[in-house]
Design a protein around this motif. Structure first.
Motif, PDB file in Angstrom:
ATOM      1  N   SER A  87       1.576  31.590 -14.011  1.00 35.80           N
ATOM      2  CA  SER A  87       1.678  31.131 -15.452  1.00 35.80           C
ATOM      3  C   SER A  87       0.381  31.144 -16.053  1.00 35.80           C
ATOM      4  N   GLY A  88       0.635  31.210 -17.530  1.00 33.32           N
ATOM      5  CA  GLY A  88      -1.014  31.254 -17.863  1.00 33.32           C
ATOM      6  C   GLY A  88      -1.297  30.276 -18.334  1.00 33.32           C
ATOM      7  N   THR A  89      -2.629  29.814 -18.122  1.00 33.39           N
ATOM      8  CA  THR A  89      -3.090  28.610 -18.543  1.00 33.39           C
ATOM      9  C   THR A  89      -4.241  28.275 -19.218  1.00 33.39           C
ATOM     10  N   LEU A  90      -4.861  27.419 -20.169  1.00 30.02           N
ATOM     11  CA  LEU A  90      -5.560  28.072 -21.006  1.00 30.02           C
ATOM     12  C   LEU A  90      -6.273  26.058 -21.067  1.00 30.02           C
ATOM     13  N   PHE A  91      -7.556  26.116 -20.778  1.00 28.99           N
ATOM     14  CA  PHE A  91      -8.226  24.741 -20.687  1.00 28.99           C
ATOM     15  C   PHE A  91      -9.696  24.968 -20.622  1.00 28.99           C
ATOM     16  N   GLY A  92     -10.523  23.447 -21.230  1.00 28.93           N
ATOM     17  CA  GLY A  92     -11.801  22.882 -21.284  1.00 28.93           C
ATOM     18  C   GLY A  92     -11.780  21.606 -21.117  1.00 28.93           C
ATOM     19  N   VAL A  93     -13.290  21.592 -20.681  1.00 27.30           N
ATOM     20  CA  VAL A  93     -14.006  20.098 -20.843  1.00 27.30           C
ATOM     21  C   VAL A  93     -13.961  19.810 -21.947  1.00 27.30           C
ATOM     22  N   SER A  94     -13.454  18.231 -21.929  1.00 21.72           N
ATOM     23  CA  SER A  94     -13.271  17.398 -23.073  1.00 21.72           C
ATOM     24  C   SER A  94     -13.978  16.199 -22.831  1.00 21.72           C
ATOM     25  N   ALA A  95     -14.776  16.142 -24.228  1.00 24.63           N
ATOM     26  CA  ALA A  95     -15.755  14.026 -23.846  1.00 24.63           C
ATOM     27  C   ALA A  95     -14.277  13.112 -23.483  1.00 24.63           C
ATOM     28  N   ALA A  96     -13.574  13.584 -24.788  1.00 21.28           N
ATOM     29  CA  ALA A  96     -12.576  12.884 -24.867  1.00 21.28           C
ATOM     30  C   ALA A  96     -11.284  13.356 -24.186  1.00 21.28           C
ATOM     31  N   PRO A  97     -10.428  12.561 -24.551  1.00 19.18           N
ATOM     32  CA  PRO A  97      -9.096  12.808 -23.961  1.00 19.18           C
ATOM     33  C   PRO A  97      -8.073  13.252 -25.451  1.00 19.18           C
ATOM     34  N   ILE A  98      -7.452  14.682 -25.455  1.00 22.93           N
ATOM     35  CA  ILE A  98      -6.511  14.663 -26.626  1.00 22.93           C
ATOM     36  C   ILE A  98      -4.451  14.274 -26.548  1.00 22.93           C
ATOM     37  N   ALA A  99      -4.540  13.669 -27.175  1.00 22.08           N
ATOM     38  CA  ALA A  99      -3.045  13.210 -27.520  1.00 22.08           C
ATOM     39  C   ALA A  99      -2.168  14.156 -28.280  1.00 22.08           C
ATOM     40  N   ASP A 100      -1.718  14.938 -27.942  1.00 23.73           N
ATOM     41  CA  ASP A 100      -0.607  15.726 -28.851  1.00 23.73           C
ATOM     42  C   ASP A 100       0.534  15.948 -28.399  1.00 23.73           C
TER      43      ASP A 100
END
Length: 498
Positions: free
Chosen positions: A258-271
């Protein structure tokens, strides 16, 4: 002597093991064991399954290779990185009821669409909740026997310790977790089956051990029975640890099955569209993530069709210009989750006389897989996530041409962690944090994984060609596969209302 920590990565194509020496701050041994999917029966093109026994066999073999090279008596803790989403259905006494439906299994696409409409946000077919509803509908006799639900990583932890538990980062991939509260989501559970609540395991914090090794597991691995087992997490969260990504602006691009793209965030992202998956990370923060189903396998299909080695295919592709002279290869060989088009397929667009060449097709495959991830970055940026640099991992990251394609398409600098098995290293670092009583982020910062000093910088001159090729990729895919498009399959693939 300094303690040793064993990191295990239980993936789709095999199990990997590394032994980390906390004193030397280095990996001192490693092992690997390959395996594959169960054959899909005729008439089930979306099926992708493995038996959990396969993972245990892989763990024993890979760990055995690594531990044979060190004093296993010095191993103080074990961490497990697991492929996410896979449904492990267990009956009374922890008995495996059927093979696990994996992240790349798309048979539950109709159930995914149904749950998306019920919940008001998109759940793609990869998420475990969709597989549970599929099991309830398609194999009711198996579902009736089910008493416990685990994931691949938590099943391995169960084999190691005898305790059923799940860490929040891994549980994020079920579609049944309230990621903000880090607790099971009653509304999502009820949408599948209210009785399911009693089958889900307790959730663990990032520094909470599952327990110690069962005597049988200790004997099988040649480790001490008092060896701690860390909570583990999903492979992407562990890869972030093993890549040293703990700060805003750093993103990991993983080029694997699989291909993945990710990074750390101080708050959740709700998409609500589901393009950016709202995951917890392995430190107590969040890990917004984009995942595609089609990555390295696309190029391999082209290479194998022409009987070329990777070196020869890459050399031919490198001689072709960025943008492939107007040729686009839509890489959706097994359907796709980003975009959410589970019934899509691969396609060649812009084919003209003289373009059906192996090097051009191979480059178009690499570009197509990259463009799918670039679309994910654009969605992340719409939520305010910053991107300053990419850290490239996975099997595809070893290809120098692909490194440059990623840098040019994203127009961001690319750096490569020196340890290719970043998920296994992340698991070992988590094990060290739990054993030492240090918060995971602090332990990783103190044992920062090495990154190559070489930076792959984007070529500004290639930006326009890639922008045009990316626009063709988006427009061509939407014309063929977006809901309502003339070429779109009749069922599945729609986004839920925001």
């Amino acid at each position: 002597m300094a303690p040793l920590y064993l990191g295990l990565d239980v993936g789709t194509q095999g199990a990997k093991a590394v032994v980390y020496d906390a004193g030397a701050r280095a990996i001192v041994a490693r092992g690997a064991h390959a395996y594959g999917l169960l054959p899909a029966p005729p008439g089930a093109p979306g099926r992708a399954e493995q038996h959990p026994d396969t993972w245990i066999e892989g763990v024993r073999a890979a760990a055995g290779q690594a531990l044979a090279r060190v004093d296993a008596g010095q191993v103080r803790a074990v961490g497990v990185s697991g492929q996410q989403h896979g449904l492990v259905a267990l009956g009374e006494g922890g008995r495996v009821l059927r093979p696990s439906k994996l992240w790349c299994d798309t048979e539950s696409a109709p159930e995914a669409e149904e749950l998306s409409w019920a919940l008001g946000f998109t759940l793609v077919a990869s998420f475990t909740a969709t597989k549970l509803l599929w099991l309830k509908r398609r194999e009711p006799e198996v579902y009736a026997e089910m008493r416990h639900v685990l994931l691949p990583g938590s099943y391995v932890n169960y084999w190691l310790t005898g305790r059923m538990a799940m860490e929040a980062g891994d549980a994020s991939g079920t579609g049944l977790l309230d990621i903000t509260a880090r607790a099971w989501d009653a509304r999502a559970i009820d949408a599948v089956d209210p009785a399911l609540a009693a089958m889900l395991p307790p959730l663990l914090g990032p520094n909470e051990a599952v327990g110690t090794l069962r005597p049988e597991a200790a004997a099988a691995l040649g480790l001490r029975p008092d060896t701690l087992v860390a909570p583990g997490s999903g492979d992407n969260a562990m890869s972030a640890l093993g890549s040293g990504v703990t700060r805003d602006g750093q993103l990991v691009v993983s080029l694997g099955t699989s291909g993945t793209l990710f990074g750390v965030s101080a708050a959740p992202i709700a998409d609500a569209t589901g393009t950016v998956a709202p995951f917890c990370d392995a430190t107590g923060a969040w890990l917004p993530l984009v995942c595609t189903l089609n990555c390295t396998r696309v190029g391999e299909e082209v290479r194998e069709a022409f009987g070329l080695s990777q070196e020869d295919a890459t050399a031919l592709a490198a001689a072709e210009e960025p943008g492939c002279r107007g040729l686009n290869l839509l890489p959706y060989l097994v359907g796709e989750r980003t975009p959410n088009w589970p019934n899509s397929s691969g396609a060649l667009l812009g084919l003209r006389p003289g373009l059906l060449k192996p090097g051009l097709l191979y480059r178009a495959a690499l570009e197509g897989a990259t463009f799918s991830l670039l679309g994910g970055l654009e969605r992340m940026q719409s939520f305010g996530l910053k991107a300053r640099e990419l850290r490239l991992v996975g099997g595809g990251s070893k290809n120098k041409l692909w490194q440059q394609i990623v840098a040019d398409a994203f127009q961001l600098p690319v750096r490569l962690p020196e340890e290719p098995e970043s998920a296994a290293l992340g698991a070992a670092l988590q094990a060290g944090a739990v054993h030492s009583g240090t918060p995971v982020a602090e332990f990783v910062a103190a044992h920062e994984p090495p990154v190559s000093g070489h930076v792959v910088r984007p070529e500004p001159a290639a930006a326009a060609a890639y922008a045009a090729a990316y626009a063709r990729h988006r427009e061509g895919g939407a014309a063929l596969f977006a809901p309502g498009a003339a070429g779109a399959p009749a069922a599945g693939g729609g986004d839920a209302p925001a």
